[in-house]
Write an enzyme that holds these catalytic residues in place. Structure first.
Site, PDB file in Angstrom:
ATOM      1  N   HIS A   1      78.153  39.613  24.882  1.00 54.13           N
ATOM      2  CA  HIS A   1      78.302  38.173  24.642  1.00 54.13           C
ATOM      3  C   HIS A   1      76.956  37.470  24.743  1.00 54.13           C
ATOM      4  CE1 HIS A   1      82.575  38.733  24.540  1.00 54.13           C
ATOM      5  NE2 HIS A   1      82.636  39.081  25.807  1.00 54.13           N
TER       6      HIS A   1
ATOM      7  N   ASP B   1      86.143  43.375  21.006  1.00 58.55           N
ATOM      8  CA  ASP B   1      86.468  42.825  22.319  1.00 58.55           C
ATOM      9  C   ASP B   1      87.969  42.674  22.539  1.00 58.55           C
ATOM     10  OD1 ASP B   1      86.335  41.637  24.795  1.00 58.55           O
ATOM     11  OD2 ASP B   1      85.362  39.823  24.142  1.00 58.55           O
TER      12      ASP B   1
END
Length: 443
Positions: A265, A316
């Site tokens: 991220h 994810d």
């Protein structure tokens, strides 16, 4: 075995008529100028790319798809729904769900997944008879779905900066980093399709004094090390309150950053954070479909890469499983933020989705169509309603900016055809497998 590729992306350009020889799971020769299939060759019509690497996965999050799209909410309310699914999983049900999810990945052209695995124990934190039963279920699921896996065994010890785990998180925690390392040491190695790595869930979940223990475990094995980093501004604020520094600074001080480390991220960074990550050659895995789904923000991917951080991509939470969409989204999100175009070429985005993703997962010998590489590749149709029309030499641009996972026709792993003509060869009915395994954990 020989595969004849109607068109192949060779890293810099699209080449028509390529014959790829395979033996013992590896490419032994790449022969261009093959105008027609050699005798006995398997024909792959369309554009063949190196296999795609999904560098960040939480397999059980696939059960959240659509459920978490009802109404509004935040990352933190989403997390409560995620906990409700995690509470119901057993080694058997996790195997069934993960096998279906990994089969969905194969259908999307993904040949290797990085599984960020922190669901270790039974409800309440009791260890299974085999302390790694959940991890072994994931390894078996990948094998039976026909793809490679890097199991990133994750240290998750705290509810936040030293606070004890809440009742959901007891399943995740080994108590201390030393206990985590002892359990991780017992993971069975030697699977041909699998490699082992480590992960620090976040600076929230691993106390600062124990970060180095996880980093040393990975360093001693020359294994990949991943970490969720600055996904939420709340994490940054809490880290400053607890330690007087940003999460990136904290990781740097405890020896976590480096070329074998991937920050996942990396959304809310300071200029100094970007320098620390880039100068240490720490990789960064962007997960645009999840980041936009959770309204997390747009990370400074272009600045990170310019500073020296290799980029990879992951799906994810599996809001969708489509690495082409992740690649497209990284560029298009940057366009929206800057109101300028062309931050990455299609070739650069494909490298992030293939070679650089494999490197982030410890598979440096995969992700390219060249002699000596693992024989992992995928073919995208150039005649679907999304891809028909452009010249074949623009295949990379077509793949990144127009194609989707639905256009994947073939997926080969280790020279073995796992997806043929859009059908998984090991799991005949992937949609039913997904529906049944998700129903079982939805309760």
């Amino acid at each position: 075995m020989t595969y004849w590729l109607e068109h192949a992306w060779l890293g810099t350009h699209v080449e028509p008529g390529v014959a790829v020889d395979v033996a013992d799971g590896r490419i032994t020769a790449v022969r261009t100028g093959a105008d027609a299939p050699p005798p006995g060759a398997t024909t792959l019509r369309g554009l063949t790319l190196p296999g795609l690497a999904n560098a960040h996965s939480h397999a059980f999050h696939r059960a959240l798809r659509a459920t978490v799209q009802v109404g509004t909410g935040t990352f933190w309310t989403w997390r409560e729904v995620m906990y409700s699914v995690a509470d119901k999983l057993t080694p058997d049900s996790y195997y069934a769900l993960a096998r279906a999810v990994y089969a969905e990945m194969a259908l999307a052209g993904i040949t290797c997944v990085g599984e960020f695995h922190y669901l270790h124990h039974a409800p309440g934190g009791t260890r299974y008879r085999d302390p790694n039963a959940m991890g072994e279920a994931l390894l078996a699921a990948a094998a039976d779905a026909g793809i490679r896996i890097t199991l990133l065994d994750t240290a998750y010890l705290s509810a936040g900066f030293g606070a004890p785990p809440n009742h959901h998180q007891l399943r995740f925690s080994d108590g201390t980093a030393e206990s985590w390392a002892e359990r991780a040491d017992a993971l069975k190695d030697g699977h041909e399709h699998a490699r082992l790595g480590a992960a620090i869930h976040s600076v929230r979940a691993v106390p600062a004094a124990q970060l180095a223990t996880v980093a040393e475990w990975a360093r001693g094995r020359q294994a990949p090390l991943h970490v969720h980093l600055s996904e939420q501004t709340a994490e940054n604020d809490a880290c400053r309150d607890a330690h007087g520094r940003t999460p990136t600074q904290l990781l740097s001080e405890h020896g976590v950053l480096g070329p074998r480390t991937t920050a996942v991220h990396a959304t809310h960074l300071t200029g100094e954070d970007i320098e620390l990550l880039g100068d240490s050659r720490t990789g960064v895995c962007m997960c645009p479909t999840t980041e936009r789904d959770l309204a997390d923000g747009i990370g400074p991917a272009a600045r990170l890469q310019r500073r020296g951080s290799p980029l990879s991509l992951g799906s994810d939470s599996h809001a969708v499983i489509d690495l082409l969409e992740e690649a497209r989204a990284m560029e298009l999100d940057e366009r929206l933020r800057t109101r300028t175009r062309g931050h990455w070429t299609a070739a650069a985005l494909l490298r992030a989705a293939s070679a650089d993703g494999h490197t982030a997962l410890g598979w440096e010998d995969a992700g390219t169509l060249e002699s000596g590489a693992l024989a992992d590749f995928t073919t995208i149709a150039l005649d679907s309603v999304r891809t028909a029309g452009p010249l074949p030499r623009l295949g990379a641009e077509t793949a990144v900016f127009a194609a989707s996972a639905a256009d994947v026709r073939h997926t080969i792993v280790g020279g073995r055809q796992i997806v043929r003509d859009g059908v998984h060869t090991l799991l005949a009915d992937v949609p039913t497998a997904l529906a049944e395994s998700i129903a079982a954990v939805r309760g």
